[in-house]
Design an enzyme around this catalytic site. Sequence first.
Site, PDB file in Angstrom:
ATOM      1  N   ASP B 370      -7.466 -33.087  78.007  1.00 41.80           N
ATOM      2  CA  ASP B 370      -7.826 -32.191  76.641  1.00 41.80           C
ATOM      3  C   ASP B 370      -8.641 -31.435  77.375  1.00 41.80           C
ATOM      4  O   ASP B 370      -9.631 -30.766  76.717  1.00 41.80           O
ATOM      5  CB  ASP B 370      -8.046 -32.571  75.448  1.00 41.80           C
ATOM      6  N   GLU B 375     -11.835 -26.656  79.398  1.00 46.59           N
ATOM      7  CA  GLU B 375     -12.088 -25.989  80.017  1.00 46.59           C
ATOM      8  C   GLU B 375     -11.985 -24.434  80.115  1.00 46.59           C
ATOM      9  O   GLU B 375     -12.758 -23.394  80.453  1.00 46.59           O
ATOM     10  CB  GLU B 375     -12.924 -26.230  81.425  1.00 46.59           C
ATOM     11  N   GLU B 398     -16.803 -24.292  71.382  1.00 47.21           N
ATOM     12  CA  GLU B 398     -16.739 -25.313  71.903  1.00 47.21           C
ATOM     13  C   GLU B 398     -15.792 -25.804  70.823  1.00 47.21           C
ATOM     14  O   GLU B 398     -14.659 -25.699  71.838  1.00 47.21           O
ATOM     15  CB  GLU B 398     -18.220 -25.857  71.821  1.00 47.21           C
ATOM     16  N   GLU B 409      -2.941 -30.866  74.308  1.00 47.65           N
ATOM     17  CA  GLU B 409      -1.698 -32.126  74.531  1.00 47.65           C
ATOM     18  C   GLU B 409      -0.640 -32.220  73.812  1.00 47.65           C
ATOM     19  O   GLU B 409       0.289 -33.022  73.647  1.00 47.65           O
ATOM     20  CB  GLU B 409      -2.933 -32.758  73.639  1.00 47.65           C
ATOM     21  N   HIS B 466     -22.171 -27.930  71.308  1.00 47.21           N
ATOM     22  CA  HIS B 466     -21.186 -29.414  71.129  1.00 47.21           C
ATOM     23  C   HIS B 466     -21.278 -30.267  69.695  1.00 47.21           C
ATOM     24  O   HIS B 466     -19.883 -30.361  69.800  1.00 47.21           O
ATOM     25  CB  HIS B 466     -21.641 -30.268  72.330  1.00 47.21           C
TER      26      HIS B 466
END
Lengths: 267, 555
Positions: B370, B375, B398, B409, B466
């Site tokens: 993940d 990224e 973000e 995932e 974030h």
Amino acid sequence: MIDVVFLRALVPLVVVGFLLIVPGRVAAQSVPGHRITVGANIGAHTGSASRTDVAEFSALREIGSVRGTQTIGPYTVFDGSGSTLVWKRLGVGLAVSHAGGKTTASVEAEVPHPFFFDFHRTATASATDLERRELIYHVSAQLAIPLGSSTRLTVLGGPSRFDASQDLVSGIETSEQGFPFDSVDIAASQVERLSVKSWGYHVGVDLAYHGLKNISMLSGSALFDHLGVGVLIRYSRSRPSIELRGVEQTLLELGSLHAVGGLRVGF
Amino acid sequence: MLSNRSLRRTLFATGVALLTAQAAAQQQGTLGPLVITATQSGDLGSAGRVVGGMLQDGTLRIVETTDDQLAPGRIHQRLAQFHRGVRVSGGSVCVQSDSGISRSLFGHVYPDISIAVEPTLSARDVVAIAGSDDMAVLSPPDLVIVRDDDEDAYRLVYRIHTFGMSGLVVSEIDALTGAVVSTRSALTTQGVQATCPDCAVGEGLGVKGDRKKVSVRLSGDEFHADDGLRPARVSTYDMRGDWERALDALNGRVALTSADLARDSDNVWQDGASVDAHTGSGWTLDYLYDRFGRKGLDDRNGPVVAMVHPVHRSDLFSVPTEVADLFHLNAFFCGLCGQDGIIVLGEGLPPGQTIGQTGQVLDFFAAGLDIVAHELGHAVTDFSSQLIYEGESGALNEAFSDLIGVGTEFFMAETGRHRPERADYVIGEDVLKPGGIRSLSNPLSRGDPDHYSLRFLGSSDNGGVHTNSTIATHAYYLAVEGGINQTSRIEVAGLGPQNRDLVERIFYRAFVFLLPENATFSMARAATLQSARDLSDDETVTQTIAAAWTAVGVE
């Protein structure tokens, strides 16, 4: 479960036993015709069965597999034989049968993925001209039973030597469709010819008619003193084990019920 | 592709009224952006007229046109605002159209700019101001107009990107005075060819010990972590702990060469970080293609470059603190590094070292699929919406990356492509152990907001990009899984995991095509609702996504 093959073999054995145990009326008769008989037949290797063979191959860091499924038979049978009476109604014989042909196999492969383990892709194709050949040598003990003046029923049985070859799908060549590689094509199927020799058995009955000379239009020729016609039903079987690229396969089923007919020459 | 003229026709045809907000702003005489949020459910006509007018006078220009892979027939156009030929930062509009009819418009425009655009300083002067031995200038400075909210004015500035031990920094320097107006980090961080003669498939164990296939190339008698099977070439460079060379490679002083590629002699790879970085990059591309039809990060199968081992773990206490922060404790995407951008996957901490008081260990960042996907998600943003990495747009930037991380995932685990993968709604659980970095399902458990009212309003972390991201990602979680928001106590009946792929498409499409560079949470809500309507006729879908945004306090 009772083996069908065994049942098929049992029927002629019962017939032989019946004829030996109940000599009655046949014991009084002499064997009509000749001591030596040579026969040539053509007929059918009856029945068909599906056969699946599995081969493994290494690709992209994994083991893939290919399954070839083909239908065995029916085929044309050529048969040649010779026999002689050695004591009273008992005789011995030698025969050679040839059966074979070509078929098409459906091919299904599990092909490893270039990016992931345990994420095989399925591809299908067909493989044509897969050949099977059986050459069977029969050594028979025979009991000849006269049925009237021109007809002879021969019950026979004994060991058979099988010399067979069988084409099996043994691998594939793949053609990638490109990213994301979730599908793949089979570009070509690889076929391997396995040859095997094995022992088996046979049982059968032969019904020969040597009364052609009694037919008015044929009676003028001396040839028909010797020439007759007949039909032969012979069941033979051998089940050798085979390996394909190191992987043991299901037993190879050789032989079958052959129903043939042809000429008989008696001396 | 729609031309400027045909787009103008399209926009004018959609309505006659002026945008109410614009009128209000003009009456009050205030400066500021005109926010455009126009969807099929309202405002399309008036917004279309405003945007059409700006397009006609050249204030807005089409800079990108993209066909929609998820909604066939739809076209997305990205318009950028200019003032006398100079780009206006933050001024952009995204237009979605269908057969010449506008379907949605999202954006910000600045209608009242009147400043001169002749700089006093030259670009060379600006390079001298921004560059230094420690900070290499990555690209020539761009002249742009920015809005200074503090001064309630517009400024003509040079925007320049530099890279050094502090990472990628974007600075804005007043083009008239040379004053540094702002400096911020621009690192988006996380705390086939069918025939290819030299391509090979190797195998290796990842950091977690899971066995993976590695798509590589044979070069001489060695195998290089250079994927030639995927149309987008994935290259993984192993800096072997040479942090100075890593820095030089990132700031452009040296070029990465094949000698820097991760390598193995027998194609059974032993270095888990290299294996994970290389496979994780490839798997993310697989996800983007399978789920969204996206061709690589840039949608043009451009190359993907990853970097591992930028420093030795054991050098934690011997390297400068900034280097440890950058290369031990971080993973980031630097869009201006190298030729095509580079993701750098940090080294983590040596055995026995933990994070502060938490007792958490920090493994190789590459170990987190993940994280790698996150990224690379930044790269997708860079190539699409270019969400400004600051404030709410930065939080959405973000958030999008976290959605790509989680989505990748689940894609790998649920499709059986990599069964050992454990899919969840926690970011970085395989790297920062135990606990992970952020939770989409329960943001409060990691100290992040699950509601707009709790958003971080300070200036650190570029305005909380974030921490505030979880407001949007929690809305995504609720839309899929359902549940009760702990702050608002609003319950959402999710669409269910069986519809996760639909929700992924809805959010992806909204973030990639519909949102402008300085989008807000409110705009994200409207864009995802529009996207939901575009992709599904089922009104329940739109209602569920609306309920999820409402639950997190975004209207």
